[in-house]
Design an enzyme around this catalytic site. Structure first.
Site, PDB file in Angstrom:
ATOM      1  N   ASP A 160     -11.659  -6.632  -2.792  1.00 14.43           N
ATOM      2  CA  ASP A 160     -12.502  -7.845  -2.748  1.00 14.43           C
ATOM      3  C   ASP A 160     -13.859  -7.401  -2.212  1.00 14.43           C
ATOM      4  OD1 ASP A 160     -10.607  -7.858  -0.102  1.00 14.43           O
ATOM      5  OD2 ASP A 160     -12.669  -8.405   0.384  1.00 14.43           O
TER       6      ASP A 160
ATOM      7  N   GLU B 170      -7.862  -1.431   9.830  1.00 11.79           N
ATOM      8  CA  GLU B 170      -7.036  -0.398  10.485  1.00 11.79           C
ATOM      9  C   GLU B 170      -7.709   0.964  10.644  1.00 11.79           C
ATOM     10  OE1 GLU B 170      -5.967  -1.875   7.545  1.00 11.79           O
ATOM     11  OE2 GLU B 170      -4.793  -3.497   8.458  1.00 11.79           O
TER      12      GLU B 170
ATOM     13  N   GLU C 112       0.813  -1.220   0.000  1.00 11.58           N
ATOM     14  CA  GLU C 112       0.000   0.000   0.000  1.00 11.58           C
ATOM     15  C   GLU C 112       0.848   1.273   0.000  1.00 11.58           C
ATOM     16  OE1 GLU C 112      -4.018  -1.709   2.201  1.00 11.58           O
ATOM     17  OE2 GLU C 112      -2.318  -1.137   3.449  1.00 11.58           O
TER      18      GLU C 112
END
Ligand code: SAH
Length: 231
Positions: free
Chosen positions: A197, A174, A13
């Site tokens: 997803d 998170e 990321e």
């Protein structure tokens, strides 16, 4: 804004963000690596926390309290709940909650503990800037609720609980903890995710297949937002 924090959870990321900057200075602290850069005069600290609420809390707190960051942007991937969110699509959180925080046995609402709140809001100002950037770049972005918990969600029962209890549009592991830290320390917070997803039985497979491309989608939009912030 004098020093900006940019966070992800996983290396994938923040890789596309680090690739965007020159002269990255690495600082090792608290079992993690923090990357310092200066971009057009603005000091930026970049890090990935590792997965989950505890590591994300540690990293967000460290970026603010040790490195002195006074604005925090998160970029990463999430499981989609809202059917309008397809793999690769972008969501910015207007508020976040902890879907796995549960003392309902004592009559409290799901996601609530005394002294806290079910939902924590992000910075309206940063969201407005992000929406302008989306329009200027012809990007489809949904603004909505993100639910966070220490579980990779792939079962219908878990997903349905999160959707019906919190009316969440997306879920991840998170965001809400970062928002709690920022809220407590009065630091404007922005949480951006691209869908990897749809938190269903194919989620593990889809995640592996789309992590990189979705992480890049999120990072590219974040960089455009950063450029706007610097104008
Ligand atoms: N494949 C990784 C684990 C990924 S966990 C490994 O083996 O190390 C999923 C990560 O992406 C988390 O950081 C979370 O924030 C986000 N995420 C994406 N889809 C998710 C889903 N369906 N449920 C929970 N988190 C999801």
């Amino acid at each position: 804004m004098t020093k900006l924090a940019i966070m992800g959870a996983m290396e994938e990321e923040i890789e596309p963000l680090l690739a965007h900057f020159d002269n990255v200075n690495k600082v090792d602290y608290a079992n993690n690596t923090y990357y310092e850069v200066n971009h057009n005069g603005l000091d930026i600290v970049i890090a990935y926390s590792k997965i989950g609420k505890v590591f994300a809390t540690l990293t967000a707190s460290t970026m603010i309290q040790k490195f002195g960051c006074d604005t925090l942007l998160f970029s990463g991937v999430a499981g989609g709940i809202n059917p309008d969110l397809k793999i690769g699509d972008l969501i910015i959180a207007d508020k976040l909650c902890q879907h796995d925080l549960d003392i309902t046995a004592f009559g409290h609402p799901a996601g609530f503990v005394p002294g806290g709140a079910v939902f924590v809001e992000t910075s309206k100002e940063l969201r407005e800037i992000a929406k302008v950037v989306a329009i200027e770049n012809n990007l489809k972005v949904i603004e909505g609720t993100i639910a966070t918990g220490d579980q990779f969600v792939y079962k219908a029962e878990q997903k349905n609980f999160i959707e019906s209890t919190f009316k969440a549009d997306a879920l991840e592991m998170e965001g809400a903890s970062v928002a709690v830290v920022c809220d407590a320390l009065n630091v404007p917070c922005f949480v951006l995710r691209a869908i990897s997803d749809t938190a269903d039985m194919d989620a593990g497979f889809d995640f592996d297949a789309f992590l990189k491309t979705s992480a890049v989608n999120s990072a590219n939009y974040l960089i455009k937002i950063l450029e706007k912030l610097q104008k």
